[in-house]
Design an enzyme around this catalytic site. Structure first.
Site, PDB file in Angstrom:
ATOM      1  N   ASP A  86       0.868  -1.182   0.000  1.00 47.26           N
ATOM      2  CA  ASP A  86       0.000   0.000   0.000  1.00 47.26           C
ATOM      3  C   ASP A  86       0.912   1.242   0.000  1.00 47.26           C
ATOM      4  OD1 ASP A  86      -2.131   1.820   0.341  1.00 47.26           O
ATOM      5  OD2 ASP A  86      -3.261   0.403   1.552  1.00 47.26           O
ATOM      6  N   ASP A 202      -6.101   2.792  -6.919  1.00 46.36           N
ATOM      7  CA  ASP A 202      -6.996   3.143  -5.820  1.00 46.36           C
ATOM      8  C   ASP A 202      -7.433   4.604  -5.973  1.00 46.36           C
ATOM      9  OD1 ASP A 202      -8.339   2.877  -3.419  1.00 46.36           O
ATOM     10  OD2 ASP A 202      -6.564   3.197  -2.166  1.00 46.36           O
ATOM     11  N   GLU A 205     -11.996   7.561  -8.075  1.00 49.64           N
ATOM     12  CA  GLU A 205     -13.399   7.953  -8.345  1.00 49.64           C
ATOM     13  C   GLU A 205     -13.535   9.245  -9.153  1.00 49.64           C
ATOM     14  OE1 GLU A 205     -12.183   6.861  -5.418  1.00 49.64           O
ATOM     15  OE2 GLU A 205     -13.148   4.922  -5.522  1.00 49.64           O
ATOM     16  N   ARG A 284     -10.412   0.132  -7.630  1.00 49.24           N
ATOM     17  CA  ARG A 284     -11.527   0.434  -6.726  1.00 49.24           C
ATOM     18  C   ARG A 284     -12.721   0.977  -7.493  1.00 49.24           C
ATOM     19  NH1 ARG A 284     -10.836   4.093  -1.364  1.00 49.24           N
ATOM     20  NH2 ARG A 284     -11.296   5.856  -2.704  1.00 49.24           N
ATOM     21  N   HIS A 358      -7.065  -7.385   3.807  1.00 49.91           N
ATOM     22  CA  HIS A 358      -6.526  -6.026   3.778  1.00 49.91           C
ATOM     23  C   HIS A 358      -7.016  -5.259   4.999  1.00 49.91           C
ATOM     24  CE1 HIS A 358      -4.939  -2.328   2.262  1.00 49.91           C
ATOM     25  NE2 HIS A 358      -6.106  -1.794   1.987  1.00 49.91           N
TER      26      HIS A 358
END
Ligand SMILES: *[C@@H]1O[C@H](CO)[C@@H](O)[C@H](O)[C@H]1NC(C)=O
Length: 554
Positions: A86, A202, A205, A284, A358
């Protein structure tokens, strides 16, 4: 907004745009998905290793903690194919960098993991810090030079938001083909620094820590339309960019949902170019057609029993959407998990098409090795069941790729005429033949399992479920160490002796589970190839497709 009513009817309320309606007639639910994915693009065949167990967390403070975690898995012999990084691995949370202090030696460590049959996946975020000293951050400077960002409504100045990296950030306009080329170039080049096997995209959006970019969203019809759907904060720019921002294909108002959608294909291309192997991309934000390029996880959940239950619904939905490689964060992302929740979630997660544990920054560790020997033993056993069934799971992914079938499947798809199956969201199937009935309640040591009218066998004992139990909920014993599993008569499932890596299990002897139906018949198939070569259909490397049926009628 889409509203369902029992009429049956659907009401669409839209804030604009053109809606094209396609009607897929089935007649079965499974046929509908085959037809839908024929129209939008069939899911890609994932690399075999990506079906193995994946371990991640946000908050590995140093490479030493990653090593300790990986070693725990090894020590207990728990199957483990993928280790994630990450944002902790980055220097100052900057894409295309790594922290040379806390993660000193990371490139060499990745090579070591690869030699041991593990795969390493790195995260990338879709914001580029614009405030690094001049001449030091090439990803930003190249993009700035070529004008690759989402712009303000003026169409010429970059939209500037605040995200993870220090300072302020700009957002790549992935809808612009030149941006896609720049991204592919940057990702492929970074492979020379960190030899990753896959990329996790990630926050796409796109996510912004401000509501709209600087200085604020103007008062106009796009930013404040007359009707606002029921979304967070009742605002179209809540934690994202202003709707009147400019992208290559039009206003952000029209293209918002396509930001993550457009990021997946160039990332897929980059991984393929960089590794020369079948790509794996985890995203995502996904949209219609993304199954061709990406797997999906269900986002930031909580370590709650209710969230574990909801994950089954999400997984079945994404199989309807044509993105079958899907999972939820096993053991929960936010909040501290508990021994029992994490154990039950590990059992359920062993049957997610994408099995990834996760965890969020600040939460206590929850990898399967950290809870001690009892947990580790149970986790190992259930993940060994997953690994032994991987040839069957891989064949289901082949069928999804070739014919558009679902992989994780609601009981309704197989028993459509039985209305009781239509509402079941506590159990599901792998393909037609394996029913998974997880424990979803704290303290429970049994599960009420609905057995539609078919022949069922207990996976563990081979005992036949009595016909008197059909079309009923039956209480099934489920002590802490067991997740109830049932094989459906009439099917043959290919298996393989498990190992701690798919690289090893793929070399082990194959087996078949043959479960006869009432007529004494059964059939099944196996798709097999090297699990990593690139290409489509017959241009891919050699493969075999076996069909099984008993030779002697019984
Ligand atoms: C954004 O602005 C840059 C620099 O002026 C320009 O080159 C680019 O074409 C613009 N893109 C969009 C989508 O407005």
């Amino acid at each position: 907004d889409v509203t369902l009513s029992p009429e049956p009817s659907l009401t669409f309320r839209t804030i604009g745009g053109i809606l094209d309606f396609y009607v897929f007639l089935g007649p079965t639910p499974e046929n509908v998905i085959q037809q839908y994915t024929e129209a939008i693009g069939r899911p890609h065949l994932p690399p075999y290793w990506s079906l193995g167990y994946q371990l991640s967390r946000w908050g590995y403070p140093s490479i030493d903690v990653v090593k300790q975690t990986v070693n725990r898995m090894e020590q207990y012999g728990i199957p483990h194919d993928v280790q994630y990084a990450d944002i902790d691995y980055m220097e100052n949370k900057l894409d295309f960098t790594y922290d040379k202090d806390n993660y000193a030696g990371l490139p060499e460590y990745i090579q070591e993991l690869k030699k041991d049959g593990l795969h390493y996946i790195i995260i990338l975020d879709p914001f580029l810090s614009k405030d690094q000293s001049r001449g030091t951050y090439q990803p930003y400077e190249l993009g700035q030079h070529f004008g690759l960002w989402v712009n303000n409504s003026d169409g010429v100045t970059a939209a500037v938001g605040k995200a993870l990296p220090p300072g302020e950030s700009v957002y790549p306009d992935f809808l612009n083909p030149r941006t896609a080329d720049w991204w592919t170039y940057m990702c492929a080049k970074f492979h020379g620094v960190l030899p990753y096997d896959g990329i996790w995209i990630d926050m796409n959006e796109p996510s912004n820590f401000l509501n709209g970019q600087y200085p604020a969203c103007a008062h106009n019809n796009l930013n404040y339309p007359p009707y606002i759907p029921r979304i967070s904060d009742s605002s179209l720019f809540h934690s994202t960019l202003c709707p009147d921002s400019s992208t290559y294909l039009g206003k952000h108002y029209d293209t918002h949902s396509l930001f993550g959608w457009a990021e997946a294909p160039p990332t897929f291309r980059a991984v393929q170019e960089a590794t020369g192997k079948r790509p794996f991309v985890l995203s995502r934000s996904t949209f219609v057609g993304n199954g061709k390029y990406a797997a999906h996880w269900l986002g930031d959940n909580h370590a709650l029993w209710e969230d574990m239950h909801l994950s089954i619904i999400g997984i079945l939905e994404f199989n309807l959407f044509g993105i079958p490689q899907v999972g939820a964060d096993i053991c929960g992302f936010y909040f501290d998990t508990s021994f029992e929740l994490c154990l039950r979630w590990t059992q359920l997660g062993a049957f997610y098409p994408l099995a990834r544990n996760h965890n969020a920054l600040g939460q206590k560790e929850q990898d399967p090795g950290v809870f001690g020997i009892e947990f580790a033993t149970i986790a190992r056993t259930v993940l060994q069941i997953r690994y032994s069934l991987l040839p069957y799971l891989y064949t289901l992914f082949f069928e999804a790729h070739a014919f558009g079938n679902t992989v994780a499947r609601g009981l309704m798809h197989e028993f459509t005429d039985d209305p009781e199956t239509h509402g079941i969201d506590t159990a599901f199937l792998w393909g037609s033949a394996l029913m998974i009935a997880p424990v979803l309640q704290e303290g429970a040591r049994s599960v009420d399992v609905y057995f539609p009218d078919a022949t069922w066998f207990d996976y563990y004992t081979g005992d036949k479920v009595p016909a008197s139990s059909h079309n009923k909920y039956i209480s099934v014993h489920a002590p802490l160490e067991k997740i109830p599993l049932f094989i459906r008569g009439g099917y043959i499932l290919p298996t393989q002796t498990p190992a701690t890596r798919t690289a090893k299990s793929r070399l082990n002897p194959f087996g078949l589970i043959v479960a006869l139906d009432e007529k004494g018949e059964a059939s099944g198939s196996l798709f097999w190839d090297d699990g990593e070569s690139v290409g489509d259909g017959t241009t891919r490397g050699p493969f075999t497709l076996h069909s099984y049926s008993p030779m002697i009628p019984l």
